[in-house]
Structures are given as C-alpha cells and as structure tokens.
Motif scaffolding. Sequence first.
Motif, PDB file in Angstrom:
ATOM      1  N   ALA A  29       0.830  -1.207   0.000  1.00  0.00           N
ATOM      2  CA  ALA A  29       0.000   0.000   0.000  1.00  0.00           C
ATOM      3  C   ALA A  29       0.865   1.257   0.000  1.00  0.00           C
ATOM      4  O   ALA A  29       0.549   2.247  -0.675  1.00  0.00           O
ATOM      5  CB  ALA A  29      -0.921  -0.005   1.221  1.00  0.00           C
ATOM      6  N   LEU A  30       1.963   1.243   0.756  1.00  0.00           N
ATOM      7  CA  LEU A  30       2.875   2.385   0.742  1.00  0.00           C
ATOM      8  C   LEU A  30       3.478   2.579  -0.649  1.00  0.00           C
ATOM      9  O   LEU A  30       3.633   3.709  -1.129  1.00  0.00           O
ATOM     10  CB  LEU A  30       3.983   2.183   1.780  1.00  0.00           C
ATOM     11  CG  LEU A  30       3.567   2.319   3.244  1.00  0.00           C
ATOM     12  CD1 LEU A  30       4.738   1.962   4.159  1.00  0.00           C
ATOM     13  CD2 LEU A  30       3.069   3.738   3.539  1.00  0.00           C
ATOM     14  N   GLY A  31       3.811   1.470  -1.293  1.00  0.00           N
ATOM     15  CA  GLY A  31       4.326   1.559  -2.655  1.00  0.00           C
ATOM     16  C   GLY A  31       3.299   2.133  -3.607  1.00  0.00           C
ATOM     17  O   GLY A  31       3.624   2.947  -4.482  1.00  0.00           O
ATOM     18  N   ALA A  32       2.034   1.719  -3.447  1.00  0.00           N
ATOM     19  CA  ALA A  32       0.968   2.242  -4.307  1.00  0.00           C
ATOM     20  C   ALA A  32       0.787   3.739  -4.099  1.00  0.00           C
ATOM     21  O   ALA A  32       0.531   4.492  -5.049  1.00  0.00           O
ATOM     22  CB  ALA A  32      -0.337   1.506  -4.023  1.00  0.00           C
ATOM     23  N   LEU A  33       0.928   4.188  -2.836  1.00  0.00           N
ATOM     24  CA  LEU A  33       0.792   5.616  -2.559  1.00  0.00           C
ATOM     25  C   LEU A  33       1.884   6.419  -3.261  1.00  0.00           C
ATOM     26  O   LEU A  33       1.621   7.457  -3.884  1.00  0.00           O
ATOM     27  CB  LEU A  33       0.857   5.849  -1.047  1.00  0.00           C
ATOM     28  CG  LEU A  33       0.667   7.289  -0.574  1.00  0.00           C
ATOM     29  CD1 LEU A  33      -0.710   7.812  -0.969  1.00  0.00           C
ATOM     30  CD2 LEU A  33       0.858   7.374   0.942  1.00  0.00           C
ATOM     31  N   GLY A  34       3.113   5.915  -3.202  1.00  0.00           N
ATOM     32  CA  GLY A  34       4.194   6.599  -3.899  1.00  0.00           C
ATOM     33  C   GLY A  34       4.032   6.569  -5.401  1.00  0.00           C
ATOM     34  O   GLY A  34       4.332   7.545  -6.102  1.00  0.00           O
ATOM     35  N   TRP A  35       3.518   5.462  -5.909  1.00  0.00           N
ATOM     36  CA  TRP A  35       3.315   5.321  -7.348  1.00  0.00           C
ATOM     37  C   TRP A  35       2.249   6.292  -7.832  1.00  0.00           C
ATOM     38  O   TRP A  35       2.358   6.866  -8.920  1.00  0.00           O
ATOM     39  CB  TRP A  35       2.929   3.878  -7.648  1.00  0.00           C
ATOM     40  CG  TRP A  35       2.755   3.573  -9.102  1.00  0.00           C
ATOM     41  CD1 TRP A  35       3.275   4.242 -10.166  1.00  0.00           C
ATOM     42  CD2 TRP A  35       1.993   2.493  -9.660  1.00  0.00           C
ATOM     43  NE1 TRP A  35       2.904   3.663 -11.351  1.00  0.00           N
ATOM     44  CE2 TRP A  35       2.113   2.583 -11.065  1.00  0.00           C
ATOM     45  CE3 TRP A  35       1.239   1.462  -9.109  1.00  0.00           C
ATOM     46  CZ2 TRP A  35       1.488   1.671 -11.918  1.00  0.00           C
ATOM     47  CZ3 TRP A  35       0.627   0.551  -9.962  1.00  0.00           C
ATOM     48  CH2 TRP A  35       0.752   0.666 -11.352  1.00  0.00           C
ATOM     49  N   ALA A  36       1.193   6.463  -7.028  1.00  0.00           N
ATOM     50  CA  ALA A  36       0.094   7.332  -7.438  1.00  0.00           C
ATOM     51  C   ALA A  36       0.574   8.765  -7.670  1.00  0.00           C
ATOM     52  O   ALA A  36      -0.002   9.505  -8.484  1.00  0.00           O
ATOM     53  CB  ALA A  36      -1.008   7.306  -6.385  1.00  0.00           C
ATOM     54  N   VAL A  37       1.621   9.171  -6.967  1.00  0.00           N
ATOM     55  CA  VAL A  37       2.128  10.542  -7.097  1.00  0.00           C
ATOM     56  C   VAL A  37       2.732  10.777  -8.486  1.00  0.00           C
ATOM     57  O   VAL A  37       2.627  11.879  -9.041  1.00  0.00           O
ATOM     58  CB  VAL A  37       3.180  10.826  -6.001  1.00  0.00           C
ATOM     59  CG1 VAL A  37       3.806  12.198  -6.204  1.00  0.00           C
ATOM     60  CG2 VAL A  37       2.555  10.703  -4.626  1.00  0.00           C
TER      61      VAL A  37
END
Length: 287
Positions: A225-233
Amino acid sequence: MSSPRSVGPSKFRLVDALYHDPAPVGGVAVALLTGTYGLFGLPVDLPLLVVGFCGVTLIYAADRVWGSAPEDRVNRPDRVAWVRAHQGWLAVETMGLFAVGGALLPYLAWPTLLWTAVLGSVAVLHVRWGAGGRPVLVGLAKPGAIATTWAAGGALLPFVEAGAPVGIGALLFFGARTLFILPNLLLADWGDRRGDIKAGLAPWAPRWTLRRVRWAATGGLAAAALGALGWAVVARAPVLVGIDAVGLLLMGGTVWGMDPTRPRDAFLADLVVAWPMVPGLAAWMIV
C-alpha cells in the motif's frame, strides 16, 4: 425447511465446478495480465491472454486433477470426489486447452516463450515430487515461489511480449504484486496443514498460529500500500492506481475474515486476486 426446487441441483453443480475445476484459476491469470495492460498502457496481446489462461489451467489440472495429491484426501475431500465424478469432462477440457494454447504459442515473441519456460519450471517443481516421494518445494519456499511466479507472469510478461523495457518501475510493480498475492497462498497453506502433515509435505504452517499468519500477510499488504501511494504521485493515471489499490484492502479483509479451510472462502480469496481486472477494464473506459 422447504424442499429444494428443481433448479437446485444444476445450481449446485455449477458452484462445485467453480470451486473445484482448475479453469477459474486460469481466469485469475487473465485478470492479472489485464490489470498490467491497463495500468501501464501496454497494447493488449490476445495470444498471451489465451496462452496464459490455458497454461495456468493446465498446470493446476496437473496438480489437482491428473497428478498425485494425497493431501487433498484430507484437505479437500469434496474436490477429490468432484474430480472423480467428472473425469470425462476434465479430459475434454484438458485436450481443448492443449489444442488452443498450443495453436497460439507460435504467435508469441521468443523472449516471451523463454520467460514462460522459466516460470513454468517453477510450476514443475511444485507439481513434481523428488526422490523418496518428497516434494521439491517445502516450507515457506512453496508459497513464496508460487506467489513470485504468479506475480512475474502477471506483471512482467506483458512488458516482454510488447518489447517494452522491464525497468525499475516494472520491477517495483512486480514486487507489489507478489505482496498482494502471497497472503492468499499463506492462508491456503495454513488451512491445508493437517493433510500436508499426513502426506509428509513438511509444512511450515503447524509452527504458526493463524493470528501470526494474518499479521505477516498484513505487513506485506501494508508495504504494498505504501508503494501504491508513492506510485500514485508519479503515475500517468493516479485514479487507476487508486482502483488497483482497492484490491489490497479487499485482500486485507480476506486475510482477517476468511476461514482458510472452507472451499467457498478459498474461492472468494481467488476472486480477490483477480481484482486487477477492474482497473484494467477501467483503463479502457477512461482512455
């Protein structure tokens, strides 16, 4: 309790097929591939989708239908009974998958075929038993290797077939997919521990409590989920990343809410793994 209506038996036969036939597992492979196409804007390759479906279904048929799986007599007696009662259908299904998948193999690029052979070798290690009747993949290596293989096939093969570079972004996506798929396999292994012990499969699960399995799976999902948050940026379509991340929440609910010994719950967990189909389809509606 009222007597069942005449349509009841057909309904329940369909449900049993969804639980026990290997074909729905092939559908999960198609869902993972579709999600990668949509999230990265890669051109959809129909031969890869079809070969992926056929290949995964055949691998699981080799393990669950045509192979020797003594642990299933304890862990999945309903599956054993269903397979015995539907040998004719399963034989026709197997031949059809070989025919269709084999006919489309020449349409795949050579690098894709090479990657597929490497991934298939891991499946062979899972299905094949070594010397003395001992499994080749034992302990946590089994769910780890299977999750990694699933993630590599679903996340990386579309890049290889499209001739796109497998860069750092694709590799990070592959890691996140592994963490998304792994909880399903950990729970399945834990639920099968009794039969695995009787079959001499040297399982890891008896040394773990269900609570420990759930927390370990949750930790992996949190990292994804943390990776997805960074990816979304930095993503080209953050809304698609958000839709894809919903699958992590669903998997978290599955981890804490499912009974890994029940076929229905195991099937629902497989449906959650197929969630990437949703962002894949959403991409075609948005673009």
